[in-house]
Design a protein around this motif. Structure first.
Motif, mmCIF file in Angstrom:
data_model
loop_
_atom_site.group_PDB
_atom_site.id
_atom_site.type_symbol
_atom_site.label_atom_id
_atom_site.label_comp_id
_atom_site.label_asym_id
_atom_site.label_seq_id
_atom_site.Cartn_x
_atom_site.Cartn_y
_atom_site.Cartn_z
ATOM 1 N N ASP A 191 37.211 21.606 30.930
ATOM 2 C CA ASP A 191 38.146 21.059 29.953
ATOM 3 C C ASP A 191 38.614 19.717 30.477
ATOM 4 O OD1 ASP A 191 41.447 21.995 28.674
ATOM 5 O OD2 ASP A 191 39.814 20.888 27.723
ATOM 6 N N TYR A 192 38.815 18.764 29.566
ATOM 7 C CA TYR A 192 39.206 17.418 29.957
ATOM 8 C C TYR A 192 40.339 16.914 29.078
ATOM 9 C CZ TYR A 192 34.748 17.267 32.450
ATOM 10 O OH TYR A 192 33.702 17.534 33.286
ATOM 11 N N ALA A 193 41.205 16.125 29.664
ATOM 12 C CA ALA A 193 42.177 15.388 28.878
ATOM 13 C C ALA A 193 41.437 14.363 28.024
ATOM 14 C CB ALA A 193 43.180 14.695 29.793
ATOM 15 N N ASP A 194 41.963 14.100 26.862
ATOM 16 C CA ASP A 194 41.314 13.146 25.962
ATOM 17 C C ASP A 194 41.165 11.772 26.609
ATOM 18 O OD1 ASP A 194 42.821 14.378 22.860
ATOM 19 O OD2 ASP A 194 41.081 15.058 24.004
ATOM 20 N N SER A 195 42.111 11.415 27.456
ATOM 21 C CA SER A 195 42.106 10.074 28.057
ATOM 22 C C SER A 195 40.959 9.862 29.037
ATOM 23 C CB SER A 195 43.438 9.822 28.767
ATOM 24 O OG SER A 195 43.657 10.797 29.775
ATOM 25 N N VAL A 196 40.354 10.932 29.519
ATOM 26 C CA VAL A 196 39.279 10.797 30.504
ATOM 27 C C VAL A 196 37.943 11.329 30.003
ATOM 28 C CG1 VAL A 196 40.986 11.003 32.343
ATOM 29 C CG2 VAL A 196 39.622 13.001 31.707
ATOM 30 N N LYS A 197 37.945 11.957 28.845
ATOM 31 C CA LYS A 197 36.730 12.574 28.324
ATOM 32 C C LYS A 197 35.634 11.525 28.149
ATOM 33 C CE LYS A 197 37.781 15.904 25.672
ATOM 34 N NZ LYS A 197 38.226 16.723 24.509
ATOM 35 N N GLY A 198 34.452 11.840 28.658
ATOM 36 C CA GLY A 198 33.336 10.921 28.587
ATOM 37 C C GLY A 198 33.247 9.970 29.760
ATOM 38 N N ARG A 199 34.316 9.903 30.574
ATOM 39 C CA ARG A 199 34.312 9.021 31.752
ATOM 40 C C ARG A 199 34.362 9.827 33.056
ATOM 41 N NH1 ARG A 199 38.537 5.779 32.735
ATOM 42 N NH2 ARG A 199 40.059 7.101 31.668
ATOM 43 N N PHE A 200 35.061 10.948 33.045
ATOM 44 C CA PHE A 200 35.219 11.776 34.243
ATOM 45 C C PHE A 200 34.408 13.058 34.093
ATOM 46 C CE2 PHE A 200 39.776 10.293 35.594
ATOM 47 C CZ PHE A 200 39.351 8.969 35.530
ATOM 48 N N THR A 201 33.919 13.561 35.226
ATOM 49 C CA THR A 201 33.183 14.824 35.254
ATOM 50 C C THR A 201 33.690 15.690 36.402
ATOM 51 O OG1 THR A 201 31.202 13.766 34.351
ATOM 52 C CG2 THR A 201 30.937 15.921 35.367
ATOM 53 N N ILE A 202 34.102 16.900 36.080
ATOM 54 C CA ILE A 202 34.527 17.845 37.104
ATOM 55 C C ILE A 202 33.367 18.782 37.409
ATOM 56 C CG2 ILE A 202 35.497 19.486 35.429
ATOM 57 C CD1 ILE A 202 37.700 20.099 37.501
ATOM 58 N N SER A 203 33.213 19.123 38.686
ATOM 59 C CA SER A 203 32.167 20.055 39.100
ATOM 60 C C SER A 203 32.643 20.796 40.342
ATOM 61 C CB SER A 203 30.854 19.313 39.380
ATOM 62 O OG SER A 203 31.019 18.386 40.433
#
Length: 127
Positions: free
Chosen positions: A59-71
């Motif tokens: 799950d991602y905050a809208d402000s980082v979606k498409g730029r950040f990746t958690i793994s």
């Protein structure tokens, strides 16, 4: 004793990338959902991204979606945050949190769901 230790922060120009790591010890890592949060000066801690036990749900905050990746790598007890296309507004102290959940698909956005926290790593993005 549970410990979460963040690393990988630093100073980067806008448009650049950083990879944060959070190494966990003292807990059964594969049974914890993990999250990344950030806190800028004068602001409350805010949700950035979260990942379930197995890594199958994120799950991602809208402000980082498409730029950040958690793994995560359960063999290394480590969760990562790959941050690309950084913006000055991403400047903050970044914290990782661990949340003991009862199901493999659960991810949380609320800080109160996380029982353990690291001390944070500073990320500064210059314009």
């Amino acid at each position: 004793q549970v410990q979460l230790v963040e690393s990988g922060g630093g100073l980067v120009q806008a448009g650049g990338s950083l990879r944060l790591s959070c190494a966990a010890s003292g807990l059964t890592f594969r049974r914890y959902a993990m999250g990344w949060f950030r806190q800028a000066p004068g602001k409350e801690r805010e949700f950035v991204a979260s990942i379930s036990w197995s890594g199958g749900f994120t799950d991602y905050a809208d402000s980082v979606k498409g730029r950040f990746t958690i793994s995560r790598d359960n063999a290394k007890n480590t969760v990562y945050l790959q941050m690309n296309s950084l913006k000055p507004e991403d400047t903050a102290v970044y914290y990782c949190g661990a949340s003991q959940t009862m199901a493999a698909s659960i991810v949380y956005r609320q800080t109160e769901n996380y029982g353990y926290w690291g001390l944070g790593t500073q990320v500064t993005v210059s314009s």
